[in-house]
Design a protein around this motif. Structure first.
Motif, short mmCIF file in Angstrom:
data_model
loop_
_atom_site.label_atom_id
_atom_site.label_comp_id
_atom_site.label_asym_id
_atom_site.label_seq_id
_atom_site.Cartn_x
_atom_site.Cartn_y
_atom_site.Cartn_z
N ALA A 172 0.82 -1.21 0.00
CA ALA A 172 0.00 0.00 0.00
C ALA A 172 0.86 1.26 0.00
O ALA A 172 0.67 2.18 -0.80
N VAL A 173 1.85 1.27 0.90
CA VAL A 173 2.69 2.47 1.02
C VAL A 173 3.46 2.73 -0.27
O VAL A 173 3.48 3.85 -0.78
N SER A 174 4.07 1.68 -0.83
CA SER A 174 4.88 1.93 -2.03
C SER A 174 3.99 2.25 -3.22
O SER A 174 4.41 2.97 -4.13
N TYR A 175 2.75 1.76 -3.19
CA TYR A 175 1.82 2.15 -4.25
C TYR A 175 1.55 3.66 -4.21
O TYR A 175 1.68 4.36 -5.21
N VAL A 176 1.24 4.12 -3.03
CA VAL A 176 0.98 5.55 -2.88
C VAL A 176 2.22 6.36 -3.25
O VAL A 176 2.15 7.37 -3.94
N PHE A 177 3.38 5.84 -2.82
CA PHE A 177 4.62 6.54 -3.11
C PHE A 177 4.90 6.57 -4.62
O PHE A 177 5.38 7.56 -5.15
N GLY A 178 4.57 5.46 -5.29
CA GLY A 178 4.91 5.35 -6.71
C GLY A 178 4.04 6.18 -7.62
O GLY A 178 4.45 6.55 -8.72
N ARG A 179 2.83 6.51 -7.17
CA ARG A 179 1.96 7.29 -8.04
C ARG A 179 2.63 8.62 -8.39
O ARG A 179 3.20 9.29 -7.54
N ASP A 180 2.55 8.98 -9.66
CA ASP A 180 3.11 10.25 -10.12
C ASP A 180 4.60 10.36 -9.88
O ASP A 180 5.13 11.45 -9.70
N ARG A 181 5.29 9.23 -9.80
CA ARG A 181 6.75 9.30 -9.75
C ARG A 181 7.30 8.56 -10.97
O ARG A 181 7.95 7.54 -10.85
N GLN A 182 7.00 9.10 -12.16
CA GLN A 182 7.41 8.45 -13.40
C GLN A 182 8.93 8.32 -13.49
O GLN A 182 9.45 7.44 -14.16
N ASN A 183 9.64 9.22 -12.81
CA ASN A 183 11.11 9.18 -12.90
C ASN A 183 11.70 7.94 -12.24
O ASN A 183 12.87 7.63 -12.42
N LEU A 184 10.86 7.23 -11.47
CA LEU A 184 11.37 6.01 -10.83
C LEU A 184 11.33 4.80 -11.78
O LEU A 184 11.86 3.76 -11.47
N LYS A 185 10.66 4.96 -12.92
CA LYS A 185 10.46 3.85 -13.86
C LYS A 185 11.71 3.00 -14.04
O LYS A 185 11.71 1.81 -13.80
N ARG A 186 12.78 3.68 -14.46
CA ARG A 186 14.00 2.94 -14.76
C ARG A 186 14.47 2.14 -13.56
O ARG A 186 14.85 0.98 -13.68
N TRP A 187 14.40 2.76 -12.37
CA TRP A 187 14.92 2.08 -11.18
C TRP A 187 14.09 0.86 -10.84
O TRP A 187 14.62 -0.16 -10.40
N VAL A 188 12.79 0.99 -11.03
CA VAL A 188 11.94 -0.17 -10.72
C VAL A 188 12.24 -1.32 -11.68
O VAL A 188 12.32 -2.48 -11.27
N ILE A 189 12.47 -0.99 -12.95
CA ILE A 189 12.81 -2.05 -13.91
C ILE A 189 14.12 -2.72 -13.51
O ILE A 189 14.22 -3.95 -13.46
N ILE A 190 15.10 -1.89 -13.17
CA ILE A 190 16.38 -2.45 -12.71
C ILE A 190 16.14 -3.33 -11.48
O ILE A 190 16.69 -4.42 -11.35
N GLY A 191 15.27 -2.85 -10.60
CA GLY A 191 14.95 -3.61 -9.39
C GLY A 191 14.40 -4.99 -9.72
O GLY A 191 14.84 -6.00 -9.16
N TRP A 192 13.47 -5.04 -10.69
CA TRP A 192 12.89 -6.33 -11.07
C TRP A 192 13.95 -7.25 -11.64
O TRP A 192 13.96 -8.45 -11.38
N VAL A 193 14.85 -6.68 -12.46
CA VAL A 193 15.88 -7.51 -13.08
C VAL A 193 16.82 -8.08 -12.01
O VAL A 193 17.18 -9.25 -12.05
#
Ligand SMILES: Nc1ncnc2c1ncn2[C@@H]1O[C@H](COP(=O)(O)OP(=O)(O)OP(=O)(O)O)[C@@H](O)[C@H]1O
Ligand SMILES: [Mg+2]
Lengths: 253, 396
Positions: free
Chosen positions: B143-164
């Motif tokens: 829940a918390v990271s969902y709220v945090f992630g909203r409107d933070r498009q600049n995190l996209k790359r980091w999240v992809i790296i995170g998944w990898v």
């Protein structure tokens, strides 16, 4: 015939003795011709005479097996770099539109500019919207190809080709798959394009369009160009028997 | 003196029927349908009665809560379970962020997972308090990271790296290192099933796509290698491949080098599945008309770009049902690793039944395991339907 003030004397396409076989079947039997910058050539002839095959050799959707083709100073060979360079300079519009069904109309247009010309998304979209405006279908940008009419799809396809800023446009029977009431909207766009000075090679049976817009009409039969002339001469004073027959047949309709 | 020139609008004829009418039309329309209906009613009555009495009066369900830990993680040491919890937490954060950033599909999947977390939290049966605790933490993290992630498009790359990075990190985390390292032999239960399935699914997909493209390649060498691979692998039972991975691979390996048993199972499952995936994808590729290639080339797209942006998206979305079927099959095929002495969800049932306290409770255990399998496979099937709707398959 309308005087074309856009043509120059520099040839932009040079074909010399171009031959093409499908297996043993000799489709193009030595085509030698050239097209000037800004020239509008209409290609006609009976079905199966090699019209499509000929214009498709110019952006190498078909490979010719003998002779040379030079487009804007680059000779067509198996060199992939040359082919991709030429394909960026030569736009093509197909009879069946061939839009990408999984992309919106706008994305159909922006794909090439973004992936090949390396434009930013914003810039590509700006240009695409301007092109759609020019095609008079700006309101269809966010629909999918399957959601718009055939005439609109073909105009999207023209916009897609123009988005690569080509020097030459190839049209392969662009109105043949359209209902009669949609033909004119596509021809209008092509007419406008012709007046803007684009070099155009158009395979079509629309003789009214040919007479009005073309600088030259080429008549294909069985893989050779048997007659080529300015529209006035072509229609009013055809030399070849086959041409006479063809004209009398098409004008009947 | 005005004449009414409109055609009058009338309502469509009513198709609604009363319940009696419906029964008559659908179940008792003639004598043999009536007989069939009566038979079916009797049959269903006895079936339900039997199942009902067994489930609610005879079955000894105590075996499930008592063995929940083994079913979940096998013989993973109890005092090291915090490692599993950490992996779950990081997954929760990544899922929450993805849902917030990409919305759409990610959002739906993540909320489903969050629901599972919430359900575990509230489960009426007696679970270890630390499990309950972990579920609460995971749900909150989502829940918390969902709220945090909203409107933070600049995190996209980091999240992809995170998944990898997630996968290697997870392996490392679950294994630990040094003296306390937890041998993968001890990995088991649902944990092992999920790891094998996810790795298999994620890895077989790109390999399958490459094989499918290879099979259609202009270059004879690539084409023949792809065909040979696909046909040979499809000609072998998975059991054989698992055995070969388990028994023969070590013989070919140089010196003391030993590939971990779980890793070998992963490789075997992946390679097996890839061959089938390749054929599914090839089916999709054949459905893409030639005009699409030509239009892409005419725009100046190179072969790799034509494939990536034009052909594969169309090919893949037309075979989503087949691909998901393949994934589901792979998920269930993970149960075969028990023959190389790995105890995944189905395999641990032997360990449990080996305990004299629980002998004879096979039906209870197997039914429970079947339900767990069903939940996951049904979820996959459901997600695939969302994906199809999302992509507008069949519409454009
Ligand atoms: N890929 C192919 N393989 C084999 N034969 C082909 C192929 N494409 C075209 N042909 C043959 O080559 C000949 C010329 O085809 P082409 O499409 O150039 O004719 P066309 O003048 O454009 O005719 P139409 O007016 O019907 O479009 C035809 O006989 C056709 O059957
Ligand atoms: Mg043709």
């Amino acid at each position: 015939m309308t005087e074309n003030e856009n043509t120059t004397n520099d040839p932009i396409i040079i074909c010399e003795d171009v031959h093409k076989w499908f297996d043993d079947f000799h489709v193009l039997k030595g085509i030698t011709t050239s097209f000037k910058k800004g020239e509008r050539a209409v290609i006609c002839g009976p079905s199966g005479s090699g019209k499509s095959t000929f214009i498709r050799t110019i952006n190498r959707l078909e490979e010719h097996q003998r002779g040379t083709i030079i487009v804007d100073g680059i000779e067509l060979s198996n060199d992939l770099r040359n082919i991709n360079l030429i394909r960026q300079e030569v736009g093509m519009v197909f009879q069946q539109f061939n839009l990408f069904p999984h992309l919106s109309n706008l994305k159909n247009i922006t794909l090439g500019p973004m992936r090949v010309r390396k434009l930013s998304k914003r810039q590509a979209e700006e240009e695409a919207l301007a092109l759609l405006e020019r095609m008079d279908i700006a309101d269809q940008a966010y629909k999918y190809p399957s959601e718009v009419s055939g005439g609109q799809q073909q105009r999207v396809a023209i916009a897609r080709a123009l988005a690569m800023e080509p020097k030459i446009m190839l049209f392969d029977e662009p109105t043949s798959a359209l209902d009669p009431e949609m033909i004119s909207e596509v021809l209008d766009v092509m007419r406008e394009l012709a007046h803007s000075g684009m070099t155009m090679l158009v395979v079509t049976h629309e003789m009214g369009f040919a007479r009005e817009v073309a600088d030259r009409i080429m008549f294909f039969d069985e893989g050779v160009v048997i007659e080529e002339a300015a529209p006035a001469d072509f229609f009013d004073n055809p030399q070849h028997e086959r041409t006479k027959l063809f004209i009398s047949q098409t004008l009947q309709h | 003196m005005e004449e009414l020139t409109f055609t009058q609008e009338i309502k469509p004829p009513s198709t609604k029927k009363g319940p009696i009418r419906w029964l008559k039309d659908n179940l008792f329309s003639n004598w043999y349908n009536t007989v069939l209906t009566l038979f079916a009613i009797v049959f269903l009555y006895f079936l339900f009665k039997g199942v009902y009495t067994w489930v609610f009066t005879q079955a000894k369900w105590a075996v499930i809560p008592a063995n929940l830990q083994i079913l979940s993680v096998g013989s993973y040491p109890r005092e090291q379970l915090w490692r599993v919890a950490y992996v779950v937490y990081v997954l929760a954060i990544l899922m929450g962020l993805s849902a917030g950033i990409w919305k759409g599909l990610n959002q739906q999947i993540t909320s489903a997972v969050a629901c599972i977390g919430a359900v575990i939290t509230l489960l009426p049966i007696h679970v270890n308090t630390s499990v309950r605790e972990a579920a609460v933490i995971a749900t909150i993290l989502i829940a918390v990271s969902y709220v945090f992630g909203r409107d933070r498009q600049n995190l996209k790359r980091w999240v992809i790296i995170g998944w990898v990075l997630m996968f290697p990190w997870m392996m490392f985390m679950l294994r630990g290192f040094g003296e306390n390292a937890i041998s993968t032999i001890n990995w088991g239960g649902l944990l092992l099933t999920l790891i094998l399935a996810v790795v298999g699914i994620v890895a077989c997909f790109p390999i399958g796509v490459l094989l499918a493209l290879g099979r259609r390649s202009q270059l004879p060498a690539i084409r023949w290698i792809s065909i040979a691979y696909i046909e040979v692998v499809r000609g072998m039972p998975l059991v054989t491949i698992l055995f070969m991975g388990s028994l023969m691979l070590p013989i070919f390996m140089p010196g003391d080098f030993q590939l971990d048993k779980v890793v070998r199972a992963m490789i075997a499952l992946t390679l097996f599945s890839a061959a089938y995936m390749a054929e599914n994808v090839r089916g999709g590729l054949q459905a893409v008309p030639r005009g699409q290639y030509e239009a892409a080339q005419a725009v100046g797209l190179s072969y790799p770009k034509t494939m990536t942006f034009i052909v594969l998206p169309q090919a893949l979305r037309s075979v989503i049902p087949a691909i998901v079927g393949q994934f589901i099959a792979l998920f269930k095929d993970t149960s075969l690793v028990s023959i190389i002495a790995l105890s995944e969800l189905l395999g641990v049932s032997d360990n449990i039944l080996g305990n004299p306290k629980w002998t004879g409770l096979k039906p209870e255990l197997y039914l429970f395991i079947a339900v767990v399998y069903f939940i996951f496979t049904f979820a996959m099937s459901y997600v695939s339907q969302i994906v199809e709707a999302d992509l507008g398959v069949g519409k454009h």
